[in-house]
Every structure is written in structure tokens, then in C-alpha cells.
Design a protein around this motif. Structure first.
Motif, PDB file in Angstrom:
ATOM      1  N   PHE A 129       2.159  -1.854 -13.122  1.00 55.60           N
ATOM      2  CA  PHE A 129       2.063  -3.299 -12.934  1.00 55.60           C
ATOM      3  C   PHE A 129       1.053  -3.706 -11.868  1.00 55.60           C
ATOM      4  O   PHE A 129       1.021  -4.855 -11.451  1.00 55.60           O
ATOM      5  N   SER A 130       0.246  -2.749 -11.435  1.00 59.40           N
ATOM      6  CA  SER A 130      -0.827  -3.022 -10.475  1.00 59.40           C
ATOM      7  C   SER A 130      -0.315  -3.631  -9.168  1.00 59.40           C
ATOM      8  O   SER A 130      -0.965  -4.491  -8.575  1.00 59.40           O
ATOM      9  N   HIS A 131       0.887  -3.198  -8.745  1.00 53.10           N
ATOM     10  CA  HIS A 131       1.405  -3.642  -7.456  1.00 53.10           C
ATOM     11  C   HIS A 131       0.664  -2.913  -6.338  1.00 53.10           C
ATOM     12  O   HIS A 131       0.497  -1.700  -6.381  1.00 53.10           O
ATOM     13  N   LYS A 132       0.204  -3.643  -5.346  1.00 54.31           N
ATOM     14  CA  LYS A 132      -0.493  -3.026  -4.237  1.00 54.31           C
ATOM     15  C   LYS A 132       0.510  -2.400  -3.276  1.00 54.31           C
ATOM     16  O   LYS A 132       1.538  -2.985  -2.953  1.00 54.31           O
ATOM     17  N   ILE A 133       0.201  -1.211  -2.824  1.00 51.47           N
ATOM     18  CA  ILE A 133       1.053  -0.541  -1.841  1.00 51.47           C
ATOM     19  C   ILE A 133       0.413  -0.722  -0.475  1.00 51.47           C
ATOM     20  O   ILE A 133      -0.631  -0.138  -0.183  1.00 51.47           O
ATOM     21  N   LYS A 134       1.024  -1.536   0.389  1.00 51.73           N
ATOM     22  CA  LYS A 134       0.472  -1.821   1.703  1.00 51.73           C
ATOM     23  C   LYS A 134       0.687  -0.644   2.651  1.00 51.73           C
ATOM     24  O   LYS A 134       1.529   0.216   2.426  1.00 51.73           O
ATOM     25  N   TYR A 135      -0.089  -0.664   3.749  1.00 50.59           N
ATOM     26  CA  TYR A 135       0.020   0.408   4.732  1.00 50.59           C
ATOM     27  C   TYR A 135       1.422   0.486   5.323  1.00 50.59           C
ATOM     28  O   TYR A 135       1.943   1.567   5.596  1.00 50.59           O
ATOM     29  N   LYS A 136       2.040  -0.675   5.540  1.00 47.03           N
ATOM     30  CA  LYS A 136       3.380  -0.655   6.132  1.00 47.03           C
ATOM     31  C   LYS A 136       4.403  -0.052   5.165  1.00 47.03           C
ATOM     32  O   LYS A 136       5.367   0.571   5.591  1.00 47.03           O
ATOM     33  N   ASN A 137       4.156  -0.213   3.849  1.00 46.74           N
ATOM     34  CA  ASN A 137       5.043   0.402   2.875  1.00 46.74           C
ATOM     35  C   ASN A 137       4.906   1.926   2.902  1.00 46.74           C
ATOM     36  O   ASN A 137       5.897   2.650   2.799  1.00 46.74           O
ATOM     37  N   VAL A 138       3.668   2.380   3.027  1.00 51.06           N
ATOM     38  CA  VAL A 138       3.425   3.823   3.105  1.00 51.06           C
ATOM     39  C   VAL A 138       4.065   4.401   4.357  1.00 51.06           C
ATOM     40  O   VAL A 138       4.722   5.455   4.319  1.00 51.06           O
ATOM     41  N   LEU A 139       3.874   3.712   5.497  1.00 46.08           N
ATOM     42  CA  LEU A 139       4.469   4.165   6.756  1.00 46.08           C
ATOM     43  C   LEU A 139       5.983   4.178   6.669  1.00 46.08           C
ATOM     44  O   LEU A 139       6.641   5.113   7.126  1.00 46.08           O
TER      45      LEU A 139
END
Length: 293
Positions: A118-128
Motif C-alpha cells: 500500500f506504499s505506506h512510508k516507514i518513518k525513521y521513528k518507526n524503524v527506531l
């Protein structure tokens, strides 16, 4: 987001994590008295019947119509038949703690599937947040992994069930439910999911392996009411607000799961558990707060 709404989301998240994580221990108790699909069918029909009575008889909510039946059937197959059907089989071959640990893999699957499809962007805070939560879960699980038992087949079945759960989560969040009440969706998906399991129950049932004793009914009642009704209602509420953020509450499930398994099943707990909790809480704080990363 208002403070009241944020408080409700946090309360719902903690309640969901505690109740959902208790399912593995309750299932292990039930498996001492009955076959896995016997436990599942009683659980789903009991829980679904209660929810449908409340939503349609007490609250006078409407029945699903036309395409909604198809949507509920698909969701019930993924979230009940496929996920919980496989989960209860896997619990015969893995410990309660490992069963709770597997739940922590879902945020990873949900985030990656959402980003891919669905082309959802994964933000840096989500990765952290993912990294902190995952480290916390691994630390908390360390003593358990040293002393628990598991078979390769059990782990594979558990992993496949988690993928099904993640697919069901994404499907629910993407479908237009036309303001159909959550209780109605949950009630019918639980009933239909149980019905889809009936042929498997018929093919595998062995009366000699089932004893409808206190352990069986305690397990079924707990799985049906606090878990299938209570936890799922909280989960759908969280999904309705934000499916990605909701998935992060799954990281608390292993922590609660270890504590419950320790108190009831005497599984080990140590300083690693408390350090793991700290990492998970930090990870959840980052994703829940508006931190620019």
C-alpha cells in the motif's frame, strides 16, 4: 490528538496486550484436557454467540448486508480459522512463553506488508521503535529460550499463523465497513471462523482425547470472554484509529506473556525480562508521541 483520546488509546493498548498475551497460557491449560480444535470450536461459538446476542438483541444493531458478509467471511478466515486454528496446533509443540514471543513478530510483518502493498512510508521513528521493541523482546525472552522446548514444525506453524494474523490486520484496516459496529464485525467473524473449522474438527475428533473437566471449561471461558471478546474489541478499536501504531502494542504481549507464564506455568523470569520491558516501553513511547525523527 486530545489528551482524553490519547489516554483511551493507551488504556486500550495495555488492556489488549495483557488479555491477548494470556491466551497462550490459557491454551496450554486447555490442551491438558482436550484436542486443539475442540477447544477452538467451543471458544469461538461461545464468544461469537455472546457478542451476537449483545449486538443484535440488546443493542439492536443491524445485520451485515450484501458485500459485508463476504468481507466478514474473509476476515474471519484469516483472523480466526487460519490464525487461531494454526496457533492452537502450534501451542502443542511450543511453550506458553514462546507462543507470546511470536506475537511480537506481527508489527514487523504489518509494517513491511503495508509498505510493500500500500506504499505506506516507514518513518525513521518507526524503524527506531521497531528496533528498540525487538531488542526488548529478545532480551526478555533470553532465559525462556534457554529452558523452553520447541519443535521445528511447531515454530514453522507458529510463524505461518502470525503471517495470517498480520494479513487479517491489514485487510481489516483497508476495508470499508460502512459504520458496521465493531461488536457486530467481531461477533460474526468469530462465528464464521469457527464454522470454517468444523470440517477439520470432524476429521480429527477423538472422544478418548477429550475430558470436559474444570481445566477445559476454565480455559474455554477465559479464551472466549476476556480474550475473544475483550481483547479483540480493544484491538479493533486500536486498528480503527491507526493500524500501524496499533501493531506496536503487540510488542507488550510477550512481556505480559512471560509474567503470566511465570506465575501460572512456572516459566523462568529474570533481570533480562525487566531490561526488556524498559526497551519495549521506550519503543512504544517513541511511536505514540509526536517525535520528529
Amino acid at each position: 490528538m486530545s489528551k482524553l483520546k490519547n489516554f483511551k488509546l493507551i488504556t486500550a493498548g495495555i488492556a489488549f496486550a495483557f488479555l491477548w498475551s494470556s491466551a497462550s497460557t490459557a491454551t496450554k491449560i486447555g490442551l491438558t484436557s482436550a484436542q486443539p480444535f475442540v477447544i477452538s470450536i467451543f471458544r469461538f461459538l461461545f464468544a461469537g454467540g455472546i457478542m451476537l446476542f449483545v449486538t443484535h438483541i440488546v443493542l439492536q444493531n443491524r445485520l451485515p448486508v450484501k458485500r459485508e458478509w463476504i468481507q466478514i467471511s474473509i476476515y474471519g478466515f484469516l483472523n480466526i480459522t487460519f490464525y487461531l486454528g494454526l496457533y492452537v496446533i502450534a501451542m502443542q509443540q511450543v511453550s506458553a512463553g514462546l507462543g507470546s514471543l511470536a506475537v511480537a513478530t506481527n508489527p514487523v510483518f504489518i509494517a513491511l506488508m503495508s509498505a510493500f502493498w500500500f506504499s505506506h512510508k516507514i518513518k525513521y521513528k518507526n524503524v527506531l521503535s521497531l528496533l528498540l521493541c525487538f531488542i526488548g523482546v529478545v532480551l526478555a525472552a533470553y532465559p525462556l529460550l534457554e529452558s523452553s522446548y520447541a519443535t521445528p514444525l511447531g515454530i514453522i506453524i507458529l510463524l505461518v499463523s502470525m503471517i495470517a494474523y498480520s494479513l487479517g490486520t491489514i485487510y481489516y484496516s483497508r476495508v470499508n465497513w460502512n459504520d458496521l459496529p465493531i461488536l457486530t464485525i467481531n461477533g460474526w467473524q468469530t462465528i464464521l471462523g469457527g464454522v470454517f473449522l468444523l470440517p477439520v474438527l470432524y476429521a480429527t475428533y477423538d472422544p478418548k482425547k477429550n475430558s470436559f473437566d474444570t481445566s477445559f471449561w476454565a480455559s474455554v471461558c477465559w479464551l472466549a470472554i476476556p480474550v475473544s471478546i475483550g481483547a479483540v474489541q480493544f484491538w479493533l478499536y486500536l486498528l480503527k484509529n491507526n493500524p500501524i501504531k496499533a501493531s506496536y502494542w503487540l510488542f507488550l504481549c510477550p512481556i505480559f506473556g512471560f509474567l503470566i507464564a511465570h506465575l501460572i506455568m512456572k516459566e523462568p523470569i529474570s533481570i533480562y525480562t525487566f531490561i526488556g520491558v524498559a526497551f519495549v516501553v521506550c519503543g512504544l513511547y517513541i511511536v505514540q508521541k509526536k517525535i520528529k525523527l
